[in-house]
Design an enzyme around this catalytic site. Sequence first.
Site, PDB file in Angstrom:
ATOM      1  N   ARG A 158       0.847  -1.195   0.000  1.00 44.33           N
ATOM      2  CA  ARG A 158       0.000   0.000   0.000  1.00 44.33           C
ATOM      3  C   ARG A 158       0.886   1.251   0.000  1.00 44.33           C
ATOM      4  NH1 ARG A 158       1.499   2.082   3.952  1.00 44.33           N
ATOM      5  NH2 ARG A 158       0.342   3.954   3.440  1.00 44.33           N
ATOM      6  N   GLY A 159       0.202   2.408  -0.195  1.00 44.30           N
ATOM      7  CA  GLY A 159       0.938   3.655  -0.353  1.00 44.30           C
ATOM      8  C   GLY A 159       1.117   3.886  -1.839  1.00 44.30           C
ATOM      9  N   GLN A 171      -3.323   2.554   9.510  1.00 45.07           N
ATOM     10  CA  GLN A 171      -1.970   2.689   8.954  1.00 45.07           C
ATOM     11  C   GLN A 171      -1.076   3.539   9.862  1.00 45.07           C
ATOM     12  OE1 GLN A 171      -4.806   2.969   7.267  1.00 45.07           O
ATOM     13  NE2 GLN A 171      -4.626   2.457   5.111  1.00 45.07           N
ATOM     14  N   ASP A 189      -2.215  10.900  -2.923  1.00 39.14           N
ATOM     15  CA  ASP A 189      -2.488   9.795  -3.856  1.00 39.14           C
ATOM     16  C   ASP A 189      -2.742  10.299  -5.271  1.00 39.14           C
ATOM     17  OD1 ASP A 189      -3.319   8.680  -1.039  1.00 39.14           O
ATOM     18  OD2 ASP A 189      -2.844   6.999  -2.350  1.00 39.14           O
TER      19      ASP A 189
HETATM   20  O1  MRU Z   1      -4.965   3.266   1.634  1.00 38.15           O
HETATM   21  P1  MRU Z   1      -3.486   3.542   1.694  1.00 38.15           P
HETATM   22  O2  MRU Z   1      -2.861   3.114   2.963  1.00 38.15           O
HETATM   23  O3  MRU Z   1      -2.761   3.027   0.481  1.00 38.15           O
HETATM   24  O4  MRU Z   1      -3.401   5.137   1.640  1.00 38.15           O
HETATM   25  C1  MRU Z   1      -2.125   5.728   1.576  1.00 38.15           C
HETATM   26  C2  MRU Z   1      -2.133   7.203   1.653  1.00 38.15           C
HETATM   27  O5  MRU Z   1      -3.163   7.836   1.661  1.00 38.15           O
HETATM   28  C3  MRU Z   1      -0.789   7.870   1.619  1.00 38.15           C
HETATM   29  O6  MRU Z   1      -0.850   9.092   2.295  1.00 38.15           O
HETATM   30  C4  MRU Z   1      -0.376   8.124   0.159  1.00 38.15           C
HETATM   31  O7  MRU Z   1      -0.532   6.980  -0.617  1.00 38.15           O
HETATM   32  C5  MRU Z   1       1.043   8.585   0.074  1.00 38.15           C
HETATM   33  S1  MRU Z   1       2.223   7.309   0.472  1.00 38.15           S
HETATM   34  C6  MRU Z   1       3.764   8.013   0.235  1.00 38.15           C
END
Ligand code: MRU
Length: 336
Positions: free
Chosen positions: A48-49, A196, A237
């Site tokens: 994820r991320g 997270q 994102d």
């Molecule tokens: O649902 P996730 O955990 O993938 O969401 C991640 C985020 O919202 C982060 O802030 C984003 O992807 C940036 S990661 C460098």
Amino acid sequence: MPPAEPSLRWDGDAIVTLDQRALPHERRILRLTTVDDVIAAIATLAVRGAPAIGLAGAMGVALSAFKHCRPGAAGHCADAVRLDAQRLIAARPTAVNLAWAVHRALGRVPEGAHAVLQEATAMLQEDITANRTMVGHAVATVLAHTPDRPLRVLTHCNTGRLATAAVGTALGTIIALAEAGRIAEVLVGETRPLLQGARLTAWELAEAGVPHRLCIDSAPAAAMSQGLVDCVLVGADRIAANGDVANKIGTYSLAVAAAHHRIPFVVVAPESSWDRSLPDGSAIVIEERDDDEVTGFGGVKTAPPGTRAYNPAFDVTPADLITAVVSEHGVHRHER
Ligand code: MRU
């Protein structure tokens, strides 16, 4: 996984990654050998991320190319890989990094599977360099907007090395500030419903030896009113052409509270998170996830049977609430 090792890498015929669903209690290594493995890992947040899912997606295209583009299969190979690529992109719709990286890998299919893999590993190296460069710009930006003393900063979700190929974006910046002696304390929002912040960011900060406290997602406005926050740092994102930012659900309310308290709100994200085809954030597709992430936790139901949930994984923060968006190219500034 020692600190310098990327959160995901290619090994022989597989993507090797740390299963983020199991952290912080278990260090479970996953070997993803099929496109279906990669899709499942992305959809369930094992990987994820935004930058990390982009890299996994690109390597997923390589897995597809190795399967379909054997010598003699040329005719059908590109079509089969394109179908896999569409399925990879559909695994999570909000982070533009996924579609961007998959399309870039797809561009090398005519040259064969090894060329696709070469493109994916080049992207991984670029992410490492981009992390370092953007962290340098972001540290300077934070210091330019905050008092000259060790800072109390607040962050949300996880934007560290688990979410990227290197030190991370917003969390990488916080760790770099700490290494420079400029962090008094990090407040970490727990990031309901999948935690997270509690599970991953607290783990990374402990690993880096940075002082931090966890708070529930409804505590930051109170913390700001009590002078406990000098700056908010988050990732992104998808960033629209006007600087509107989609990020983890809860980011928008942090930005509203920060603006009310005149606290700098800094977004740190690579250029690959920009989607300049969208004039503003209104057209960003926000992923809606299952009700049961909200109506229970860890397999235990917390809401009455049959309760429905509103469970968007992301929200959009308008550009005018953001002090600066920082990438490896420097600072995109917005007045507020
Ligand atoms: O649902 P996730 O955990 O993938 O969401 C991640 C985020 O919202 C982060 O802030 C984003 O992807 C940036 S990661 C460098």
